[in-house]
Design a protein around this motif. Sequence first.
Motif, PDB file in Angstrom:
ATOM      1  N   PHE A 240       2.460   6.437  -7.125  1.00 25.25           N
ATOM      2  CA  PHE A 240       1.472   7.360  -7.693  1.00 25.25           C
ATOM      3  C   PHE A 240       1.922   8.803  -7.493  1.00 25.25           C
ATOM      4  N   ARG A 241       2.374   9.128  -6.292  1.00 25.32           N
ATOM      5  CA  ARG A 241       2.798  10.490  -5.971  1.00 25.32           C
ATOM      6  C   ARG A 241       4.016  10.892  -6.809  1.00 25.32           C
TER       7      ARG A 241
ATOM      8  N   THR B 139       1.460  21.123  -8.198  1.00 20.04           N
ATOM      9  CA  THR B 139       1.537  21.929  -6.985  1.00 20.04           C
ATOM     10  C   THR B 139       1.754  20.971  -5.822  1.00 20.04           C
ATOM     11  N   PRO B 140       2.848  21.107  -5.076  1.00 13.51           N
ATOM     12  CA  PRO B 140       3.084  20.198  -3.956  1.00 13.51           C
ATOM     13  C   PRO B 140       1.869  20.130  -3.029  1.00 13.51           C
TER      14      PRO B 140
ATOM     15  N   SER C  50       0.829  -1.214   0.000  1.00 12.57           N
ATOM     16  CA  SER C  50       0.000   0.000   0.000  1.00 12.57           C
ATOM     17  C   SER C  50       0.859   1.258   0.000  1.00 12.57           C
ATOM     18  N   ILE C  51       1.864   1.290   0.839  1.00  9.43           N
ATOM     19  CA  ILE C  51       2.752   2.457   0.895  1.00  9.43           C
ATOM     20  C   ILE C  51       3.515   2.593  -0.415  1.00  9.43           C
ATOM     21  N   GLY C  52       4.008   1.493  -0.942  1.00 10.81           N
ATOM     22  CA  GLY C  52       4.746   1.531  -2.211  1.00 10.81           C
ATOM     23  C   GLY C  52       3.893   2.035  -3.359  1.00 10.81           C
ATOM     24  N   ALA C  53       2.654   1.571  -3.459  1.00  6.00           N
ATOM     25  CA  ALA C  53       1.756   2.016  -4.527  1.00  6.00           C
ATOM     26  C   ALA C  53       1.430   3.494  -4.385  1.00  6.00           C
ATOM     27  N   THR C  54       1.206   3.940  -3.158  1.00  8.78           N
ATOM     28  CA  THR C  54       0.898   5.349  -2.922  1.00  8.78           C
ATOM     29  C   THR C  54       2.078   6.236  -3.300  1.00  8.78           C
TER      30      THR C  54
ATOM     31  N   TRP D 191       6.724  14.399 -10.241  1.00 11.98           N
ATOM     32  CA  TRP D 191       8.098  14.566 -10.693  1.00 11.98           C
ATOM     33  C   TRP D 191       8.267  14.204 -12.153  1.00 11.98           C
ATOM     34  N   VAL D 192       9.191  14.910 -12.803  1.00 12.96           N
ATOM     35  CA  VAL D 192       9.532  14.628 -14.190  1.00 12.96           C
ATOM     36  C   VAL D 192      10.303  13.317 -14.223  1.00 12.96           C
ATOM     37  N   ASP D 193      10.044  12.505 -15.247  1.00 15.30           N
ATOM     38  CA  ASP D 193      10.737  11.232 -15.413  1.00 15.30           C
ATOM     39  C   ASP D 193      12.248  11.496 -15.461  1.00 15.30           C
TER      40      ASP D 193
END
Length: 80
Positions: free
Chosen positions: A32-33, A57-58, A25-29, A38-40
């Motif tokens: 996503f964030r 926007t942060p 769950s933490i890894g997936a979240t 962030w730019v690739d």
Amino acid sequence: SQISGPAITHIPQVPEGFWALLLLSIGATEQFRAEKGWVDPSETPIDAPGMLKADYTPGDLGFDPLGLKPEDPEEFREMQ
């Protein structure tokens, strides 16, 4: 499973499946964030790692189920 005894012994009593679910769950979240904000890294200059996307926007991940985010950008910055 039932967790009992002194608080210092509670963590080892938690079923292993819980930790796996928590990790996923933490890894997936976080994934996503990272993709949202962030730019690739393959598209950034070598001297500018961790560049934020121009339209990001942060703190604004587009998740507002209660509709609390102000419509006015200035109010949103103040709320942050």
